[in-house]
Motif scaffolding. Structure first.
Motif: not given
Length: 276
Positions: A126-130, A151-155, A82-84, A60-63
């Motif tokens: 909620x999270x971000x990956x590169x 940083x702006x894209x993250x909660x 995960x909501x991607x 349910x978390x957004x990534x």
């Protein structure tokens, strides 16, 4: 196969050539070439298990999968609930990713075309990956702006993971400046070098298909390789904080350091205003 000088690459028949922009090469590398990498499914599964563990991801978390490439990792994460959102600059990849997600019946992953230098998101994820060393394509000022967009894209307190090359290991592994690989679809020719003055790795790519046509890129790859002290300063300027650094995608996680630095996987979070 490899050669220790560039004679093999320069000897390629360049009379029958086609020059392409990045969109063609993105699909060729991220989809066609990737399919033939031995053990790639095992590596992908291991990476997903690592990401889920170190980012403590919950269904349910957004990534945001930034520079998502073929979308293989975004789809694997979506299968875990995960909501991607997968974002890539290459339209050919976004089309491919969308088709693959639809074929798999995934309704919790979306793919969009976009530029990491101008992310349109604000406190969305909620999270971000590169992944796959997809950070560092630009000059230092622009790479800093990419981190600020992340940083702006993250909660607030959102987590991120950057999978990067360790500069020392990268140089150590680069035994041959020029090399070639034979695959069922043709032969890939690469000329690669590292500039110690700028800490930028360079790659010139050619591909000769089975019809004898050599495909060229109208540019070449440049990736700035950062040390951990440099990244700590960049994170701080962007309102991010490094929490952990790992030397591989092994589980249990192995800390990055003198004894283990196969790669550099940086895990951090967006700092809340009250913490700054």
């Amino acid at each position: 196969m490899s050669c220790t000088n560039c004679k093999g690459v320069s000897a390629v028949n360049l009379k029958n050539t086609v020059t392409h922009g990045w969109d063609w090469w993105a699909y060729q590398f991220r989809v066609v070439h990737r399919r033939g990498i031995e053990g790639i499914d095992f590596w992908d599964d291991r990476l997903i298990s690592f990401i889920l563990r170190v980012l403590d991801l919950k269904p349910g978390e957004r990534l945001l999968d930034l520079a998502c490439g073929s979308g293989v990792h975004a789809r694997r994460l979506a299968r875990r609930g995960i909501e991607v959102v997968g974002l890539d600059i290459a339209p050919s990849l976004v089309r491919y990713c969308t088709e693959q997600a639809a074929a798999e019946g995934l309704d919790n992953v979306t793919f969009v075309e976009g530029d990491m230098r101008a992310l349109p998101f604000h406190e969305t994820f909620d999270a971000l990956v590169v992944l796959s060393t997809s950070f560092g394509f630009f000059d230092d000022e622009t790479n800093q702006r990419v981190l600020e967009g992340i940083a702006r894209a993250l909660k607030p307190d959102g987590r991120l993971l950057l999978q990067l090359s360790d500069p020392h290991t990268f140089v150590e592994r680069q035994k041959a400046r020029c090399y070639w690989q034979e695959r069922p679809e043709g032969i890939y020719w690469t000329e690669a070098w590292f500039d110690p003055v700028t800490c930028v790795s360079h790659g010139v790519f050619r591909f000769t298909d089975n019809e004898g046509v050599t495909h060229l890129w109208d540019d070449h790859e440049r990736v700035r390789l950062y040390t951990l002290p440099e990244l700590r300063l960049m994170f701080d300027r962007a309102g991010l904080e490094i929490s952990d650094v790992y030397g591989d995608i092994l589980l249990p996680p192995v800390p990055y350091g003198p004894d283990w630095h196969q790669e550099m996987i940086v895990v951090g979070r967006r700092v809340q205003e009250d913490d700054r």
